[in-house]
Design a protein around this motif. Structure first.
Motif, mmCIF file in Angstrom:
data_model
loop_
_atom_site.group_PDB
_atom_site.id
_atom_site.type_symbol
_atom_site.label_atom_id
_atom_site.label_comp_id
_atom_site.label_asym_id
_atom_site.label_seq_id
_atom_site.Cartn_x
_atom_site.Cartn_y
_atom_site.Cartn_z
ATOM 1 N N SER A 228 0.831 -1.200 0.000
ATOM 2 C CA SER A 228 0.000 0.000 0.000
ATOM 3 C C SER A 228 0.873 1.260 0.000
ATOM 4 N N ILE A 229 1.938 1.238 0.838
ATOM 5 C CA ILE A 229 2.828 2.407 0.900
ATOM 6 C C ILE A 229 3.455 2.656 -0.465
ATOM 7 N N SER A 230 4.012 1.605 -1.078
ATOM 8 C CA SER A 230 4.703 1.843 -2.354
ATOM 9 C C SER A 230 3.695 2.254 -3.437
ATOM 10 N N TRP A 231 2.469 1.723 -3.370
ATOM 11 C CA TRP A 231 1.456 2.123 -4.363
ATOM 12 C C TRP A 231 1.189 3.630 -4.265
ATOM 13 N N HIS A 232 1.026 4.121 -3.033
ATOM 14 C CA HIS A 232 0.728 5.549 -2.850
ATOM 15 C C HIS A 232 1.911 6.425 -3.265
ATOM 16 N N ILE A 233 3.132 5.974 -2.961
ATOM 17 C CA ILE A 233 4.309 6.762 -3.341
ATOM 18 C C ILE A 233 4.405 6.841 -4.874
ATOM 19 N N GLU A 234 4.227 5.685 -5.511
ATOM 20 C CA GLU A 234 4.275 5.672 -6.982
ATOM 21 C C GLU A 234 3.223 6.600 -7.567
ATOM 22 N N ALA A 235 2.039 6.560 -6.958
ATOM 23 C CA ALA A 235 0.943 7.407 -7.449
ATOM 24 C C ALA A 235 1.344 8.879 -7.364
ATOM 25 N N ILE A 236 1.956 9.254 -6.226
ATOM 26 C CA ILE A 236 2.365 10.662 -6.077
ATOM 27 C C ILE A 236 3.419 11.009 -7.130
ATOM 28 N N LEU A 237 4.395 10.118 -7.283
ATOM 29 C CA LEU A 237 5.485 10.400 -8.227
ATOM 30 C C LEU A 237 4.949 10.535 -9.655
ATOM 31 N N ASP A 238 4.090 9.569 -10.053
ATOM 32 C CA ASP A 238 3.514 9.616 -11.404
ATOM 33 C C ASP A 238 2.677 10.862 -11.592
ATOM 34 N N ASN A 239 1.809 11.073 -10.575
ATOM 35 C CA ASN A 239 0.904 12.209 -10.684
ATOM 36 C C ASN A 239 1.657 13.526 -10.719
ATOM 37 N N ASN A 240 2.850 13.550 -10.093
ATOM 38 C CA ASN A 240 3.641 14.769 -10.101
ATOM 39 C C ASN A 240 3.937 15.227 -11.527
ATOM 40 N N LYS A 241 4.203 14.195 -12.384
ATOM 41 C CA LYS A 241 4.480 14.533 -13.783
ATOM 42 C C LYS A 241 3.272 15.238 -14.402
ATOM 43 N N ALA B 250 1.191 16.910 -12.711
ATOM 44 C CA ALA B 250 0.848 17.990 -11.781
ATOM 45 C C ALA B 250 -0.493 17.735 -11.088
ATOM 46 N N VAL B 251 -0.522 16.628 -10.257
ATOM 47 C CA VAL B 251 -1.752 16.269 -9.563
ATOM 48 C C VAL B 251 -2.104 17.309 -8.497
ATOM 49 N N HIS B 252 -3.350 17.317 -8.189
ATOM 50 C CA HIS B 252 -3.815 18.315 -7.217
ATOM 51 C C HIS B 252 -3.180 18.072 -5.847
ATOM 52 N N PRO B 253 -2.672 19.135 -5.208
ATOM 53 C CA PRO B 253 -2.010 18.956 -3.904
ATOM 54 C C PRO B 253 -2.913 18.302 -2.856
ATOM 55 N N ILE B 254 -4.215 18.505 -2.944
ATOM 56 C CA ILE B 254 -5.118 17.908 -1.931
ATOM 57 C C ILE B 254 -5.045 16.381 -1.998
ATOM 58 N N GLN B 255 -4.995 15.881 -3.227
ATOM 59 C CA GLN B 255 -4.915 14.415 -3.376
ATOM 60 C C GLN B 255 -3.563 13.894 -2.867
ATOM 61 N N GLN B 256 -2.535 14.706 -3.121
ATOM 62 C CA GLN B 256 -1.200 14.305 -2.619
ATOM 63 C C GLN B 256 -1.225 14.189 -1.102
ATOM 64 N N VAL B 257 -1.873 15.158 -0.457
ATOM 65 C CA VAL B 257 -1.953 15.127 1.015
ATOM 66 C C VAL B 257 -2.720 13.868 1.474
ATOM 67 N N GLN B 258 -3.772 13.538 0.721
ATOM 68 C CA GLN B 258 -4.549 12.316 1.071
ATOM 69 C C GLN B 258 -3.649 11.084 1.000
ATOM 70 N N TYR B 259 -2.865 11.013 -0.061
ATOM 71 C CA TYR B 259 -1.969 9.869 -0.226
ATOM 72 C C TYR B 259 -0.944 9.821 0.908
ATOM 73 N N LEU B 260 -0.411 10.994 1.220
ATOM 74 C CA LEU B 260 0.609 11.034 2.291
ATOM 75 C C LEU B 260 0.007 10.593 3.623
ATOM 76 N N ASN B 261 -1.232 11.024 3.836
ATOM 77 C CA ASN B 261 -1.925 10.610 5.065
ATOM 78 C C ASN B 261 -2.069 9.094 5.132
#
Ligand code: ADP
Length: 428
Positions: free
Chosen positions: A209-222, A224-235
């Protein structure tokens, strides 16, 4: 003219007697020499006989010793001759094979029991350790080889076998076979394997689960994913890593409790205060489900001598289970009272309960009832750990439960306080 003087007759007789005496003396000297020799030989013989007698005595006592070791040794031992016939057995073989010692002598072990391999197949006679050892091979089969004996009782007995050929002048004249029931070793080994497999699986799920969320953030960064979703993933990553830390702590607790290295300290505690504090901490879990928690505490109870870590871990586990396994709108009661020579702490709920047919496993490692798995996440280690720790501290844990009606878990603290215990670590 020469006058012949004749010896008087008496003189003649005397000289004859003297001659005889001379002979007698010579003979006597010879006889004495012979006697001396005989006596020497005799002494030697006596010495030999003495040492033979001592050797015989020693042999007899060695024999007795061997017999006694042989019949009392815990391992089932069989000595066979080169035709596979049993010559000697240890007493414990009776228990293993289920046949009296005297009825085993002269029998062929191949006719007494079958050897079954790891795949459930009967090992053919030619491949049995018994035959291989008579061909000169020394054999050592331990519990990891998964070999079984079928003694005809309807149950397969896991066996370890040590077989050594007996040789005389280089020729094999028989063999010594050692058989041991390794059921216990097998069970421990299986439990260890199961433990490693469940623990790895439980660690892998949050890691994935942790690596899935990290990958999602990294991919989405390309993108430019919404910061709110990034915070959700980090949580999510934060919560999962917390769960992982708890699981690792629990695994460490299991290992400390099982190795007996847990330390039980004693301090004067206010049990009612600990219950109140735990309820306060866990209200955030109860409120979203609209679960009410009622306190029924005998606050007159004086300070109790106990290990604060064990008491807090117990209360936390019982209350969090009551919340987890209650349906929305459920009711929980935490109670503390004095009863005879004990103090009773109980947590009752009207939640999903534990199915009757699974109740005997409640305090076993990794147990999770079917209905609990569907409702909430868990490791199945909490009750195992607190029950084990409480027992080592001289307390006990009991429960009553009915499926779909609810459960009550009660800790029995003896009035005199917990039993202190020396050890290396406390619960973590
Ligand atoms: P976990 O809650 O992490 O699964 P525990 O060792 O605390 O592990 O509990 C073991 C199992 O016992 C639970 O999975 C559940 O099946 C059952 N159980 C414990 N407490 C309760 C309860 N209050 N109500 C119903 N089932 C419970």
């Amino acid at each position: 003219m020469k006058k012949i003087i004749e010896k008087p007759k008496e003189l003649n007789e005397l000289s004859l007697i003297i001659d005889d005496i001379g002979d007698i003396k010579n003979n006597a000297t010879k006889s004495i020499d012979k006697l001396k020799k005989i006596s020497k030989v005799n002494n030697h013989l006596i010495g030999l006989l003495d040492s033979l007698a001592t050797k015989k005595e020693k042999l007899e006592s060695y024999n007795k010793l061997h017999k006694s070791i042989f019949s009392h040794m815990g391992i089932g031992m069989i000595v066979i001759d080169r035709k596979r016939k049993i010559e000697l057995v240890s007493k414990s073989i009776e228990k293993l094979i289920g046949i009296k010692e005297k009825d085993l002598i002269g029998k062929d072990p191949c006719e007494l029991f079958k050897i079954i391999d790891n795949n459930g197949k009967i090992v053919p006679e030619k491949d049995r350790p018994l035959n291989l050892v008579l061909k000169g091979h020394s054999i050592s089969i331990n519990f990891t080889h998964k070999l079984f004996a079928d003694f005809g009782t309807g149950k397969l007995v896991p066996l370890s076998i040590e077989a050594t050929p007996i040789k005389k002048n280089g020729k094999i004249i028989g063999a010594t076979m050692l058989y041991r029931d390794v059921t216990q070793e097998r069970e421990i080994d299986e439990a260890k394997t199961e433990f490693i497999s469940i623990a790895s699986h439980q660690l892998k799920t949050p890691l994935t689960s942790i690596s899935w969320h990290i990958e999602a953030i990294l991919d989405n960064n390309k993108k430019a994913v919404h910061p709110i979703q990034q915070v959700q993933y980090l949580n999510e990553i934060y919560k999962t890593s917390k769960r992982m830390t708890k699981l690792v702590d629990n695994l460490l607790n299991v290992s400390r409790l099982e190795s007996g290295s847990i330390k039980i300290n004693r301090k004067h505690l206010n049990l009612a205060e600990i219950i109140k504090k735990t309820i306060k901490e866990q209200l955030p879990m109860a409120e979203p489900k609209n679960i009410s928690i009622v306190k029924n505490l005998d606050i007159k109870l004086k300070a109790y001598l106990a290990d604060p870590i064990v008491v807090e871990a117990t209360m936390q586990n019982l209350l969090s289970n009551a919340i987890k396994y209650s349906l929305p709108g459920g009711n929980i009661v935490a109670a503390l009272k004095s009863y005879k020579n004990d103090i009773l702490l109980s947590v009752s709920d009207d939640g999903i309960g534990i199915p009757k047919n699974q109740q005997s496993k409640v305090f076993t490692k990794f147990f999770r009832a079917d209905n609990a798995r569907k409702l909430a996440e868990g490791t199945g280690l909490g009750l195992y750990i607190i029950n084990n720790a409480l027992t080592q501290a001289g307390c006990s844990l009991k429960f009553t439960s009915a499926k779909d009606k609810g459960s009550t878990f009660t800790v029995i603290f003896p009035n005199q306080g917990m039993k202190p215990k020396k050890g290396l670590k406390t619960l973590s």
